[in-house]
Write a protein that holds these residues in place. Structure first.
Motif, PDB file in Angstrom:
ATOM      1  N   THR A  86       0.811  -1.219   0.000  1.00 25.97           N
ATOM      2  CA  THR A  86       0.000   0.000   0.000  1.00 25.97           C
ATOM      3  C   THR A  86       0.841   1.264   0.000  1.00 25.97           C
ATOM      4  O   THR A  86       0.326   2.348  -0.235  1.00 25.97           O
ATOM      5  CB  THR A  86      -0.960   0.015   1.201  1.00 25.97           C
ATOM      6  N   ALA A  87       2.123   1.137   0.260  1.00 21.68           N
ATOM      7  CA  ALA A  87       3.008   2.313   0.255  1.00 21.68           C
ATOM      8  C   ALA A  87       3.237   2.783  -1.176  1.00 21.68           C
ATOM      9  O   ALA A  87       3.094   2.025  -2.134  1.00 21.68           O
ATOM     10  CB  ALA A  87       4.336   1.973   0.910  1.00 21.68           C
ATOM     11  N   ARG A  88       3.616   4.027  -1.300  1.00 23.19           N
ATOM     12  CA  ARG A  88       4.000   4.583  -2.602  1.00 23.19           C
ATOM     13  C   ARG A  88       5.506   4.416  -2.721  1.00 23.19           C
ATOM     14  O   ARG A  88       6.266   4.950  -1.909  1.00 23.19           O
ATOM     15  CB  ARG A  88       3.599   6.055  -2.641  1.00 23.19           C
ATOM     16  N   THR A  89       5.948   3.674  -3.748  1.00 22.61           N
ATOM     17  CA  THR A  89       7.367   3.360  -3.886  1.00 22.61           C
ATOM     18  C   THR A  89       7.840   3.672  -5.299  1.00 22.61           C
ATOM     19  O   THR A  89       7.050   3.868  -6.215  1.00 22.61           O
ATOM     20  CB  THR A  89       7.642   1.871  -3.582  1.00 22.61           C
ATOM     21  N   THR A  90       9.154   3.667  -5.450  1.00 21.76           N
ATOM     22  CA  THR A  90       9.780   3.852  -6.752  1.00 21.76           C
ATOM     23  C   THR A  90      10.955   2.886  -6.848  1.00 21.76           C
ATOM     24  O   THR A  90      11.539   2.498  -5.840  1.00 21.76           O
ATOM     25  CB  THR A  90      10.247   5.314  -6.950  1.00 21.76           C
ATOM     26  N   ALA A  91      11.294   2.486  -8.075  1.00 23.72           N
ATOM     27  CA  ALA A  91      12.438   1.596  -8.285  1.00 23.72           C
ATOM     28  C   ALA A  91      13.724   2.355  -7.999  1.00 23.72           C
ATOM     29  O   ALA A  91      13.826   3.547  -8.270  1.00 23.72           O
ATOM     30  CB  ALA A  91      12.453   1.065  -9.717  1.00 23.72           C
ATOM     31  N   THR A  92      14.683   1.649  -7.449  1.00 23.82           N
ATOM     32  CA  THR A  92      15.991   2.253  -7.240  1.00 23.82           C
ATOM     33  C   THR A  92      16.641   2.459  -8.597  1.00 23.82           C
ATOM     34  O   THR A  92      16.424   1.689  -9.530  1.00 23.82           O
ATOM     35  CB  THR A  92      16.870   1.368  -6.342  1.00 23.82           C
ATOM     36  N   THR A  93      17.446   3.501  -8.721  1.00 21.51           N
ATOM     37  CA  THR A  93      18.013   3.855 -10.028  1.00 21.51           C
ATOM     38  C   THR A  93      19.513   4.075  -9.927  1.00 21.51           C
ATOM     39  O   THR A  93      20.002   5.169 -10.106  1.00 21.51           O
ATOM     40  CB  THR A  93      17.338   5.125 -10.583  1.00 21.51           C
ATOM     41  N   ASP A  94      20.242   3.014  -9.637  1.00 22.08           N
ATOM     42  CA  ASP A  94      21.678   3.183  -9.441  1.00 22.08           C
ATOM     43  C   ASP A  94      22.532   2.698 -10.597  1.00 22.08           C
ATOM     44  O   ASP A  94      23.740   2.682 -10.505  1.00 22.08           O
ATOM     45  CB  ASP A  94      22.111   2.479  -8.154  1.00 22.08           C
ATOM     46  N   GLY A  95      21.929   2.305 -11.698  1.00 25.96           N
ATOM     47  CA  GLY A  95      22.731   1.868 -12.838  1.00 25.96           C
ATOM     48  C   GLY A  95      21.862   1.600 -14.046  1.00 25.96           C
ATOM     49  O   GLY A  95      20.640   1.667 -13.994  1.00 25.96           O
ATOM     50  N   ASP A  96      22.518   1.273 -15.143  1.00 23.43           N
ATOM     51  CA  ASP A  96      21.803   0.929 -16.370  1.00 23.43           C
ATOM     52  C   ASP A  96      20.959  -0.320 -16.147  1.00 23.43           C
ATOM     53  O   ASP A  96      21.287  -1.171 -15.325  1.00 23.43           O
ATOM     54  CB  ASP A  96      22.785   0.610 -17.501  1.00 23.43           C
ATOM     55  N   VAL A  97      19.908  -0.425 -16.908  1.00 22.02           N
ATOM     56  CA  VAL A  97      19.123  -1.646 -16.976  1.00 22.02           C
ATOM     57  C   VAL A  97      18.790  -1.878 -18.449  1.00 22.02           C
ATOM     58  O   VAL A  97      18.584  -0.933 -19.208  1.00 22.02           O
ATOM     59  CB  VAL A  97      17.845  -1.578 -16.100  1.00 22.02           C
ATOM     60  N   THR A  98      18.816  -3.132 -18.854  1.00 20.07           N
ATOM     61  CA  THR A  98      18.451  -3.495 -20.219  1.00 20.07           C
ATOM     62  C   THR A  98      17.042  -4.059 -20.181  1.00 20.07           C
ATOM     63  O   THR A  98      16.770  -5.018 -19.458  1.00 20.07           O
ATOM     64  CB  THR A  98      19.443  -4.518 -20.796  1.00 20.07           C
ATOM     65  N   VAL A  99      16.156  -3.444 -20.942  1.00 21.19           N
ATOM     66  CA  VAL A  99      14.772  -3.894 -21.026  1.00 21.19           C
ATOM     67  C   VAL A  99      14.605  -4.600 -22.363  1.00 21.19           C
ATOM     68  O   VAL A  99      14.908  -4.033 -23.416  1.00 21.19           O
ATOM     69  CB  VAL A  99      13.776  -2.717 -20.899  1.00 21.19           C
ATOM     70  N   PHE A 100      14.151  -5.824 -22.286  1.00 23.75           N
ATOM     71  CA  PHE A 100      13.981  -6.661 -23.475  1.00 23.75           C
ATOM     72  C   PHE A 100      12.511  -7.049 -23.572  1.00 23.75           C
ATOM     73  O   PHE A 100      11.960  -7.654 -22.644  1.00 23.75           O
ATOM     74  CB  PHE A 100      14.866  -7.907 -23.351  1.00 23.75           C
ATOM     75  N   LEU A 101      11.868  -6.652 -24.652  1.00 23.45           N
ATOM     76  CA  LEU A 101      10.483  -7.025 -24.920  1.00 23.45           C
ATOM     77  C   LEU A 101      10.508  -8.090 -26.001  1.00 23.45           C
ATOM     78  O   LEU A 101      11.163  -7.908 -27.035  1.00 23.45           O
ATOM     79  CB  LEU A 101       9.683  -5.824 -25.421  1.00 23.45           C
TER      80      LEU A 101
END
Length: 167
Positions: free
Chosen positions: A5-20
């Protein structure tokens, strides 16, 4: 499934590769042609989940006439290494598809995005662990992280909102 129920955000400490990646059933009446393609992806994902060193951080899937798997990887190098690994369950299904796929009964597609920390932001409210947040972990949204503009500013990303704050 626990709803956070908390409002959260992803940590952003480096690159991420998103593959669809996904497939499309072009001939619903030909499961003999799309069936082998459809069963290949779960085998690949099971293999990757069992081998965290391969670099898959998390994945989500949706099914319909066109399917989609959203995958989060440590790097494009990890993704490419898996695709080229003769001992991993990718090369044989790919080669099989290249034979079956010529008939057009099933289509496959993929897109790859390498996202630096200044290129992504997220927010989750009343959600179970999901997507990028599940892949990277989350932190509570607090002062300085309340809006998309603020979350992107944490990483130096430019944000242009003509009509005010992006939330």
């Amino acid at each position: 499934m626990t709803i956070n129920t908390a409002r959260t955000t992803a940590t952003t400490d480096g690159d991420v590769t998103v593959f669809l990646i996904g497939m499309r059933f072009n001939s619903l009446w030909r499961p003999d042609r799309w069936g082998p393609v459809a069963v290949a992806m779960p085998r690949m994902l099971n293999h990757l989940v069992r081998d965290p060193d391969a670099g898959l951080l998390h994945h989500e899937q949706w099914f319909g006439r066109t399917t989609i798997s959203v995958q989060y990887w440590r790097s494009p190098e990890h993704l490419h290494a898996f695709a080229a690994d003769a001992d991993a369950p990718h090369l044989k299904p790919w080669r099989d598809f290249r034979k079956l796929g010529r008939e057009g009964h099933v289509g496959i597609w993929h897109e790859t995005y390498v996202c630096p920390p200044e290129g992504y932001e997220s927010v989750y409210v009343h959600m179970p662990e999901f997507g990028l947040g599940k892949a990277l972990g989350t932190v509570p949204v607090g002062p300085g992280l309340a809006t998309a503009r603020q979350r992107l500013a944490q990483t130096g990303a430019p944000v242009d909102a003509a009509d005010g704050e992006i939330r």
